[in-house]
Write a protein that holds these residues in place. Structure first.
Motif, PDB file in Angstrom:
ATOM      1  N   PHE A  73     -32.421  24.251   5.729  1.00 32.92           N
ATOM      2  CA  PHE A  73     -32.897  24.250   7.004  1.00 32.92           C
ATOM      3  C   PHE A  73     -33.226  22.943   7.392  1.00 32.92           C
ATOM      4  O   PHE A  73     -34.688  22.905   6.679  1.00 32.92           O
ATOM      5  CB  PHE A  73     -33.537  25.698   7.496  1.00 32.92           C
ATOM      6  CG  PHE A  73     -34.657  25.615   8.641  1.00 32.92           C
ATOM      7  CD1 PHE A  73     -33.873  25.865   9.694  1.00 32.92           C
ATOM      8  CD2 PHE A  73     -35.723  25.517   8.810  1.00 32.92           C
ATOM      9  CE1 PHE A  73     -34.386  25.907  11.410  1.00 32.92           C
ATOM     10  CE2 PHE A  73     -36.277  26.122  10.738  1.00 32.92           C
ATOM     11  CZ  PHE A  73     -35.804  26.211  10.968  1.00 32.92           C
ATOM     12  N   THR A  74     -33.312  22.432   8.229  1.00 32.01           N
ATOM     13  CA  THR A  74     -33.860  21.234   8.848  1.00 32.01           C
ATOM     14  C   THR A  74     -33.976  20.659  10.182  1.00 32.01           C
ATOM     15  O   THR A  74     -33.498  21.191  10.815  1.00 32.01           O
ATOM     16  CB  THR A  74     -33.674  19.634   7.888  1.00 32.01           C
ATOM     17  OG1 THR A  74     -32.177  19.839   8.092  1.00 32.01           O
ATOM     18  CG2 THR A  74     -32.947  19.920   6.664  1.00 32.01           C
ATOM     19  N   SER A  75     -34.929  19.846  10.809  1.00 36.57           N
ATOM     20  CA  SER A  75     -34.956  19.296  12.492  1.00 36.57           C
ATOM     21  C   SER A  75     -35.472  18.034  12.082  1.00 36.57           C
ATOM     22  O   SER A  75     -36.357  17.148  10.978  1.00 36.57           O
ATOM     23  CB  SER A  75     -35.974  20.513  12.485  1.00 36.57           C
ATOM     24  OG  SER A  75     -37.141  20.285  12.270  1.00 36.57           O
ATOM     25  N   PRO A  76     -35.348  16.957  13.440  1.00 35.94           N
ATOM     26  CA  PRO A  76     -34.292  17.419  14.451  1.00 35.94           C
ATOM     27  C   PRO A  76     -33.044  17.191  13.598  1.00 35.94           C
ATOM     28  O   PRO A  76     -32.643  15.917  12.604  1.00 35.94           O
ATOM     29  CB  PRO A  76     -34.617  16.331  14.983  1.00 35.94           C
ATOM     30  CG  PRO A  76     -35.770  15.042  14.691  1.00 35.94           C
ATOM     31  CD  PRO A  76     -36.410  15.871  13.196  1.00 35.94           C
ATOM     32  N   PHE A  77     -31.503  18.048  14.276  1.00 34.86           N
ATOM     33  CA  PHE A  77     -30.792  17.286  14.351  1.00 34.86           C
ATOM     34  C   PHE A  77     -30.221  15.529  14.535  1.00 34.86           C
ATOM     35  O   PHE A  77     -30.722  15.463  15.143  1.00 34.86           O
ATOM     36  CB  PHE A  77     -29.499  18.114  14.742  1.00 34.86           C
ATOM     37  CG  PHE A  77     -29.319  17.609  16.309  1.00 34.86           C
ATOM     38  CD1 PHE A  77     -28.261  17.516  17.229  1.00 34.86           C
ATOM     39  CD2 PHE A  77     -30.568  19.558  16.926  1.00 34.86           C
ATOM     40  CE1 PHE A  77     -28.472  17.546  18.347  1.00 34.86           C
ATOM     41  CE2 PHE A  77     -30.120  18.761  18.343  1.00 34.86           C
ATOM     42  CZ  PHE A  77     -29.620  18.201  19.378  1.00 34.86           C
ATOM     43  N   SER A  80     -25.534  17.648  15.754  1.00 32.00           N
ATOM     44  CA  SER A  80     -25.006  18.782  16.436  1.00 32.00           C
ATOM     45  C   SER A  80     -26.371  19.864  16.243  1.00 32.00           C
ATOM     46  O   SER A  80     -26.389  19.918  14.629  1.00 32.00           O
ATOM     47  CB  SER A  80     -23.827  18.842  15.960  1.00 32.00           C
ATOM     48  OG  SER A  80     -23.377  19.397  14.498  1.00 32.00           O
ATOM     49  N   PHE A  81     -26.562  19.578  16.694  1.00 30.29           N
ATOM     50  CA  PHE A  81     -27.964  21.624  17.060  1.00 30.29           C
ATOM     51  C   PHE A  81     -27.367  22.024  15.501  1.00 30.29           C
ATOM     52  O   PHE A  81     -28.203  22.613  14.567  1.00 30.29           O
ATOM     53  CB  PHE A  81     -27.897  21.822  17.978  1.00 30.29           C
ATOM     54  CG  PHE A  81     -28.460  23.259  18.044  1.00 30.29           C
ATOM     55  CD1 PHE A  81     -29.646  23.035  17.967  1.00 30.29           C
ATOM     56  CD2 PHE A  81     -28.230  25.233  17.097  1.00 30.29           C
ATOM     57  CE1 PHE A  81     -31.214  23.972  18.244  1.00 30.29           C
ATOM     58  CE2 PHE A  81     -28.471  26.070  17.624  1.00 30.29           C
ATOM     59  CZ  PHE A  81     -30.188  25.798  17.400  1.00 30.29           C
ATOM     60  N   ASN A  82     -25.956  22.558  15.378  1.00 30.09           N
ATOM     61  CA  ASN A  82     -25.822  23.446  14.366  1.00 30.09           C
ATOM     62  C   ASN A  82     -26.304  23.372  12.785  1.00 30.09           C
ATOM     63  O   ASN A  82     -26.532  23.661  11.820  1.00 30.09           O
ATOM     64  CB  ASN A  82     -23.998  24.140  14.260  1.00 30.09           C
ATOM     65  CG  ASN A  82     -24.253  24.372  15.817  1.00 30.09           C
ATOM     66  OD1 ASN A  82     -23.946  23.777  16.405  1.00 30.09           O
ATOM     67  ND2 ASN A  82     -22.569  25.327  15.427  1.00 30.09           N
ATOM     68  N   ILE A 424     -32.509   7.923  17.691  1.00 33.60           N
ATOM     69  CA  ILE A 424     -31.768   7.723  16.452  1.00 33.60           C
ATOM     70  C   ILE A 424     -30.058   8.973  16.423  1.00 33.60           C
ATOM     71  O   ILE A 424     -28.936   7.951  17.004  1.00 33.60           O
ATOM     72  CB  ILE A 424     -31.426   7.937  15.155  1.00 33.60           C
ATOM     73  CG1 ILE A 424     -32.964   6.533  15.030  1.00 33.60           C
ATOM     74  CG2 ILE A 424     -30.678   7.619  14.484  1.00 33.60           C
ATOM     75  CD1 ILE A 424     -31.960   5.257  14.978  1.00 33.60           C
ATOM     76  N   SER A 425     -30.892   9.856  17.206  1.00 32.68           N
ATOM     77  CA  SER A 425     -29.385  10.926  17.497  1.00 32.68           C
ATOM     78  C   SER A 425     -28.560  10.353  19.082  1.00 32.68           C
ATOM     79  O   SER A 425     -27.436  11.046  19.145  1.00 32.68           O
ATOM     80  CB  SER A 425     -30.027  12.256  18.056  1.00 32.68           C
ATOM     81  OG  SER A 425     -29.727  13.177  18.282  1.00 32.68           O
ATOM     82  N   THR A 426     -30.199   9.622  19.913  1.00 26.17           N
ATOM     83  CA  THR A 426     -28.785  10.174  21.498  1.00 26.17           C
ATOM     84  C   THR A 426     -27.269   8.959  21.333  1.00 26.17           C
ATOM     85  O   THR A 426     -26.876   8.583  21.746  1.00 26.17           O
ATOM     86  CB  THR A 426     -30.101   9.260  22.005  1.00 26.17           C
ATOM     87  OG1 THR A 426     -31.420  10.406  21.986  1.00 26.17           O
ATOM     88  CG2 THR A 426     -29.460   9.151  23.456  1.00 26.17           C
ATOM     89  N   MET A 427     -28.058   7.876  20.286  1.00 24.37           N
ATOM     90  CA  MET A 427     -27.136   6.463  20.389  1.00 24.37           C
ATOM     91  C   MET A 427     -26.164   6.061  18.984  1.00 24.37           C
ATOM     92  O   MET A 427     -25.431   5.322  19.165  1.00 24.37           O
ATOM     93  CB  MET A 427     -28.128   4.997  19.833  1.00 24.37           C
ATOM     94  CG  MET A 427     -29.373   4.955  19.330  1.00 24.37           C
ATOM     95  SD  MET A 427     -28.675   5.017  17.916  1.00 24.37           S
ATOM     96  CE  MET A 427     -27.987   2.996  17.747  1.00 24.37           C
ATOM     97  N   ARG A 428     -26.455   7.115  17.931  1.00 19.98           N
ATOM     98  CA  ARG A 428     -25.919   6.872  16.355  1.00 19.98           C
ATOM     99  C   ARG A 428     -24.811   6.802  17.129  1.00 19.98           C
ATOM    100  O   ARG A 428     -23.439   6.449  15.856  1.00 19.98           O
ATOM    101  CB  ARG A 428     -25.962   7.755  15.909  1.00 19.98           C
ATOM    102  CG  ARG A 428     -25.552   7.431  14.693  1.00 19.98           C
ATOM    103  CD  ARG A 428     -26.054   8.759  13.580  1.00 19.98           C
ATOM    104  NE  ARG A 428     -25.048   8.787  12.162  1.00 19.98           N
ATOM    105  CZ  ARG A 428     -24.237   9.514  11.908  1.00 19.98           C
ATOM    106  NH1 ARG A 428     -24.063  10.097  12.319  1.00 19.98           N
ATOM    107  NH2 ARG A 428     -23.870   8.730  10.744  1.00 19.98           N
TER     108      ARG A 428
END
Length: 441
Positions: A73-77, A80-82, A424-428
């Protein structure tokens, strides 16, 4: 995309309206209605300011390669959310996510009708989903990353076999406190009676708080470079880190990891100590043969992640002062290994961090070009925010900023994209596409 899945995600995200609400009473009430699945799990609980996600990843690889079924269990993704809820590296399926939402949602809506337990947050919902999923899937061990702090974090409803505290730094001051000691007290809140505690590279003031808490509850503590030792081995290799590991029972003269930076060596050493401690306490056999492979296989997107080696293009979610200082050191070490190449940096952040301090650390690096940009997030800094920090030149479009830099680069150059993990999540994904279309590897 499946409509039921989209609606389930929308409902989960709708709970963002309740923000961050430290405290365990809502979590305990919700889990009791679900039959307290968390009490049926063997848990490794990982807290700290930075390094939690990497440590979880290392521990997962070690346990999985030892033949155990491992929930993480980690965050943030990042993609993808899953990916926040996984078993043996496989993200929770859309169908299972929908099933869990359908199971938990009626309880949450009922709680909303009662003033003393209403307003269950998004993270509390996801945490309840995780505990239920791991219990129903019968994992052998759940490796759980603390969301925020420790003492009052919604994951802190477990009695772990082993807990780990990676680092202590000044972050989330409004919630955790404005001194190292106060923050350490919050992080040490995950230590429970008779569990074992493994600490990372933590300063003396914070470590004293953690040791005192461990002793007060009868927890055994294993300290970095005291009860176990990690030595970084210098190498000219730019995409691999070498180190040695020693504790009272085990000795490895040379190990390596493809997660970059001296801090990743420290995280790997801490993960090894957690692994050995857990296996001993649960009377599982340790297989030394899987150690090298496990550490080498560990991968976590957006943390000193190399997307290209010619030129070097690296993403790193250095999202606070502590992480940015480590990125600064990593960049300087990488540049020192080669006498060629210019450095380009792209940065964007959110408004809950000490952005002025992060920008100051970047300014200390010898770069060819440094660009600040914007991205679409409700917490993302605006042009006005950066102007208050003394930066009037801000690239409004991050895609154009990336393309501009890529078009200037030679094969020997370095490009580091850093700041918020949300950035990072937005642009990766788009960055990888731009790299493939513009740069000949």
């Amino acid at each position: 995309m499946d409509r039921n899945y989209v609606e389930a995600l929308q409902w989960i995200h709708s709970r963002k309206q309740f923000g961050i609400r430290p405290g365990l009473f809502r979590m305990e009430y919700l889990l009791e209605k679900l039959g307290n699945p968390q009490h049926e799990l063997k848990v490794i609980h990982i807290g700290g300011t930075n390094g939690k996600g990497s440590t979880v990843t290392y521990v997962k690889e070690l346990l999985q390669n030892s033949g155990l079924v491992v929930g993480t269990f980690t965050s943030p993704f990042i993609e993808s959310f899953n990916e926040e809820i996984s078993i043996n590296g496989h993200h929770i399926s859309n169908d299972d996510l929908v099933y869990l939402v359908n199971k938990i949602k009626p309880i949450v809506l009922e709680m909303d009708r009662h003033e003393d337990v209403n307003g269950v947050t998004e993270f509390e919902v996801i945490t309840a989903m995780m505990f239920t999923y791991f219990y129903e899937q019968k994992v052998d061990v759940a490796v759980i990353e603390v969301g925020l702090g420790g003492l009052l974090d919604s994951t802190n409803v477990v009695k772990p076999v082993v807990c780990g505290i990676t680092t202590i730094g000044l972050d989330h001051l409004q919630i955790l406190g404005d001194t190292i000691e106060k923050i350490a007290e919050q992080k040490a809140g995950i230590i429970k009676e008779n569990c074992s505690v493994v600490t990372g590279n933590i300063g003396e003031r914070a470590l004293n708080v953690i040791v005192q808490k461990a002793r007060s509850v009868g927890a055994t503590i294993y300290r970095f470079n005291e009860d176990y030792t990690v030595h970084h081995i210098l190498s000219e290799h730019l995409s691999r880190e070498y180190f040695s590991f020693t504790n009272k029972e085990q000795q490895f003269p040379i190990l390596y990891t493809t997660l970059l930076g001296k801090h990743q060596v420290e995280n790997a050493g801490m993960a090894l100590q957690i692994y050995f401690t857990f296996m001993e306490k649960c009377q599982f056999d340790v297989n030394r043969e899987i150690i090298c492979e496990s550490l080498n296989n560990a991968f976590i997107p957006g943390r000193m992640e190399i997307l290209s080696e010619r030129p070097y293009i690296i993403t790193d979610g250095a999202h606070n002062i502590h992480a940015m200082k480590r990125l600064q050191n990593n960049i300087q070490e990488m540049l020192a290994k080669t006498d060629k190449g210019k450095l380009y940096i792209l940065f964007s952040a959110i408004n809950t961090k000490d952005v002025s301090g992060m920008l100051h650390l970047i300014e200390e690096i010898q770069y060819e070009e440094f660009i600040i940009t914007l991205f679409d997030h409700n917490l993302a800094l605006t042009i006005e925010d950066y102007e208050k920090c003394g930066y009037s030149h801000v690239a409004i479009n991050w895609e154009e900023a990336i393309t501009s830099i890529l078009n200037k680069m030679d094969k020997e150059d370095f490009f580091v994209i850093t700041g918020s993990l949300y950035f990072i999540s937005t642009m990766r994904t788009k960055l990888k596409e731009l790299c493939n279309s513009i740069v000949s590897f």
